[in-house]
Write a protein that holds these residues in place. Structure first.
Motif, PDB file in Angstrom:
ATOM      1  N   PHE A 131       0.186   0.200   1.325  1.00 20.97           N
ATOM      2  CA  PHE A 131       1.429   0.001   0.585  1.00 20.97           C
ATOM      3  C   PHE A 131       2.432   1.052   1.017  1.00 20.97           C
ATOM      4  O   PHE A 131       2.079   2.068   1.634  1.00 20.97           O
ATOM      5  CB  PHE A 131       1.190   0.096  -0.926  1.00 20.97           C
ATOM      6  CG  PHE A 131       0.833   1.480  -1.398  1.00 20.97           C
ATOM      7  CD1 PHE A 131       1.802   2.345  -1.899  1.00 20.97           C
ATOM      8  CD2 PHE A 131      -0.481   1.938  -1.334  1.00 20.97           C
ATOM      9  CE1 PHE A 131       1.473   3.616  -2.322  1.00 20.97           C
ATOM     10  CE2 PHE A 131      -0.814   3.212  -1.767  1.00 20.97           C
ATOM     11  CZ  PHE A 131       0.160   4.049  -2.254  1.00 20.97           C
ATOM     12  N   HIS A 132       3.704   0.788   0.682  1.00 23.59           N
ATOM     13  CA  HIS A 132       4.775   1.737   0.967  1.00 23.59           C
ATOM     14  C   HIS A 132       5.089   2.505  -0.312  1.00 23.59           C
ATOM     15  O   HIS A 132       5.357   1.916  -1.370  1.00 23.59           O
ATOM     16  CB  HIS A 132       6.028   1.008   1.470  1.00 23.59           C
ATOM     17  CG  HIS A 132       5.843   0.326   2.788  1.00 23.59           C
ATOM     18  ND1 HIS A 132       5.753   1.012   3.981  1.00 23.59           N
ATOM     19  CD2 HIS A 132       5.715  -0.994   3.099  1.00 23.59           C
ATOM     20  CE1 HIS A 132       5.602   0.161   4.973  1.00 23.59           C
ATOM     21  NE2 HIS A 132       5.566  -1.066   4.462  1.00 23.59           N
ATOM     22  N   GLU A 133       5.059   3.806  -0.208  1.00 29.24           N
ATOM     23  CA  GLU A 133       5.314   4.644  -1.373  1.00 29.24           C
ATOM     24  C   GLU A 133       6.719   4.397  -1.921  1.00 29.24           C
ATOM     25  O   GLU A 133       7.693   4.345  -1.172  1.00 29.24           O
ATOM     26  CB  GLU A 133       5.150   6.117  -0.998  1.00 29.24           C
ATOM     27  CG  GLU A 133       3.751   6.462  -0.532  1.00 29.24           C
ATOM     28  CD  GLU A 133       3.693   7.818   0.138  1.00 29.24           C
ATOM     29  OE1 GLU A 133       2.791   8.598  -0.204  1.00 29.24           O
ATOM     30  OE2 GLU A 133       4.564   8.084   0.992  1.00 29.24           O
ATOM     31  N   GLY A 134       6.793   4.268  -3.234  1.00 31.62           N
ATOM     32  CA  GLY A 134       8.077   4.034  -3.884  1.00 31.62           C
ATOM     33  C   GLY A 134       8.516   2.594  -3.903  1.00 31.62           C
ATOM     34  O   GLY A 134       9.565   2.282  -4.483  1.00 31.62           O
ATOM     35  N   HIS A 135       7.748   1.698  -3.293  1.00 31.18           N
ATOM     36  CA  HIS A 135       8.102   0.280  -3.254  1.00 31.18           C
ATOM     37  C   HIS A 135       7.304  -0.491  -4.305  1.00 31.18           C
ATOM     38  O   HIS A 135       6.317  -0.004  -4.859  1.00 31.18           O
ATOM     39  CB  HIS A 135       7.851  -0.289  -1.866  1.00 31.18           C
ATOM     40  CG  HIS A 135       8.850   0.168  -0.848  1.00 31.18           C
ATOM     41  ND1 HIS A 135       9.267  -0.617   0.209  1.00 31.18           N
ATOM     42  CD2 HIS A 135       9.539   1.321  -0.722  1.00 31.18           C
ATOM     43  CE1 HIS A 135      10.152   0.041   0.939  1.00 31.18           C
ATOM     44  NE2 HIS A 135      10.324   1.228   0.389  1.00 31.18           N
ATOM     45  N   ALA A 136       7.736  -1.705  -4.514  1.00 37.45           N
ATOM     46  CA  ALA A 136       7.093  -2.556  -5.509  1.00 37.45           C
ATOM     47  C   ALA A 136       5.768  -3.094  -4.983  1.00 37.45           C
ATOM     48  O   ALA A 136       5.643  -3.431  -3.800  1.00 37.45           O
ATOM     49  CB  ALA A 136       8.015  -3.705  -5.897  1.00 37.45           C
ATOM     50  N   VAL A 137       4.802  -3.157  -5.859  1.00 38.77           N
ATOM     51  CA  VAL A 137       3.512  -3.773  -5.560  1.00 38.77           C
ATOM     52  C   VAL A 137       3.213  -4.767  -6.669  1.00 38.77           C
ATOM     53  O   VAL A 137       3.724  -4.652  -7.786  1.00 38.77           O
ATOM     54  CB  VAL A 137       2.388  -2.722  -5.460  1.00 38.77           C
ATOM     55  CG1 VAL A 137       2.625  -1.787  -4.283  1.00 38.77           C
ATOM     56  CG2 VAL A 137       2.251  -1.940  -6.758  1.00 38.77           C
ATOM     57  N   LEU A 193       6.288  -0.194  -9.490  1.00 36.89           N
ATOM     58  CA  LEU A 193       6.641   0.661  -8.367  1.00 36.89           C
ATOM     59  C   LEU A 193       5.514   1.664  -8.137  1.00 36.89           C
ATOM     60  O   LEU A 193       5.065   2.329  -9.071  1.00 36.89           O
ATOM     61  CB  LEU A 193       7.947   1.408  -8.635  1.00 36.89           C
ATOM     62  CG  LEU A 193       9.203   0.546  -8.768  1.00 36.89           C
ATOM     63  CD1 LEU A 193      10.419   1.435  -9.010  1.00 36.89           C
ATOM     64  CD2 LEU A 193       9.408  -0.297  -7.515  1.00 36.89           C
TER      65      LEU A 193
END
Length: 392
Positions: free
Chosen positions: A96-102, A198
């Motif tokens: 995942f990308h840190e600070g992005h929505a999951v 997030l």
């Protein structure tokens, strides 16, 4: 003795009044009498000879009002979850990308699954062995029980066959449970997002050996947020009464909503709804903790943000709202000045409520149609004549 007395005594002095002084005193007395006569005959100007004071008036009207108060609040995600490893091993990958929505169920991390896959294989073999033993014991049990019913087998053989089938059943159940546990641990090597929101920063990078319970990251739900705030005990009492009244009137729980503004007083397009009120007063702060839920689909609010909430505490019907500057302090408390039918100022004691949108709520003392002095009231007194200057 007589000599001492004569030394301390003084002769009496006489004051003589001349004819000129008598004439001047008589003239002054005549003038004072004339002035007094003019005032008593109504030839002066106003009360005590003063001219009427110019004032501006406004006709009093009644209206409805809602008293609100603002409180500081802190934004928090409706759910804030710490993501931790449920099994130990080598952390192989972050997905995942840190600070992005999951989204809920997304794979966040991958832990080396090989040891757990081997454990699954072993559990499967154990289950197969237990299944075979169970089947053999079941066949033996069926054979011996049939012979026992026809008196062809002893009671001891019957008991041994029954014990063997029960032990085989227990071993089979234990093997099935072991396989389920091994499969569960294998699934836990894939660390999933428990909620949608997030994602925060990772706390452990790939290649590290982690143990069960290691903190990996956190997720904050942002499409729905909570506003946490506290109000004074007195305001909490007003709110409870107001909420009971609005419920009784079936007004869609108007009192349970809050408006949201930022620290500069700018309003957000979102509205919060009270979903929790503490059942008791905090003994250390003297306040009641409250929480409002906000639909934050448009991401206007961020968790951790400082905002202000405006909460309705009281509703008034048919009350008078006036400029607070028209209220003065009289001998019996707050008062205002009105103009009566003879164009004289009349002091009117009033009972005040809270201030609503900069206006003072008057609960008692004024009625619709009263002529309230809004300008010039500082210079007037009760019963003094006034001159209305509206429109001049």
């Amino acid at each position: 003795m007589n000599a001492s007395f004569r030394a301390h005594s003084h002769p009496r002095r006489h004051t003589w009044v001349t004819p000129k002084q008598i004439a001047l005193s008589a003239s002054a007395l005549v003038m004072l009498t004339a002035c007094s006569g003019d005032a008593s005959n109504g030839q002066g100007n106003g009360q005590n000879g003063m001219p009427p004071s110019p004032v501006t008036i406004a006709e009093v009207q009644t209206e409805s009002a809602i008293y609100t108060a603002q409180y500081p609040a802190r934004v928090r995600g409706a759910r804030e979850v710490e993501v931790r490893a449920q099994v130990g091993g080598i952390l192989q990958q972050r997905n995942f990308h840190e600070g992005h929505a999951v989204s809920q169920g997304d794979t966040l991390f991958q832990i080396d699954p090989e040891p757990y896959q081997l454990a699954v294989n072993a559990a499967q073999a154990e289950l197969a062995d237990a299944t075979a033993m169970h089947q053999q014991a079941d066949r033996e049990w069926r054979r011996v029980s049939g012979l026992f019913e026809s008196n062809a087998a002893s009671e001891r053989e019957y008991d041994q066959a029954r014990s063997a089938i029960e032990a085989a059943k227990a071993r089979l159940a234990r093997a099935e449970s072991g396989l389920a546990d091994a499969q569960r641990n294998l699934r836990y090597t894939r660390v999933e997002a428990p909620i949608s929101g997030l994602a925060g920063v990772e706390s452990v990078t790939e290649g590290n050996l982690i143990s069960t319970g290691t903190y990996l990251t956190h997720i904050v739900q942002t499409d729905t947020v909570h506003l946490h705030f506290a109000i004074p005990e007195s305001d909490a009492q007003l709110y409870r009464v107001h909420l009971q009244q609005t419920h009784a009137q079936q007004s869609n729980e108007q009192g349970s909503f809050v408006a949201v503004t930022n620290s500069q007083g700018q309003s957000y397009a979102v509205q919060g709804r009270i979903n929790y009120v503490a059942p008791s007063v905090d003994t250390q702060t003297g306040r009641v903790v409250m929480r409002a839920e906000v639909d934050n689909t448009n991401a206007e609010l961020l968790p951790g943000q400082f905002v202000r909430v405006e909460l309705a505490l009281q509703a008034f019907d048919d009350v008078v709202l006036i400029d607070p500057t028209t209220v003065s302090q009289g001998p019996d408390g707050p008062q205002v000045y009105v103009v009566n039918g003879t164009e004289q100022a009349q002091a009117r004691p009033v009972t005040l409520g809270p201030k609503v949108n900069g206006k003072q709520v008057v609960l008692e003392g004024l009625s619709a149609g009263d002529k309230l002095i809004i300008n010039g009231h500082v210079a007037v007194r009760d019963g003094a004549p006034v001159m209305i200057t509206n429109g001049q």
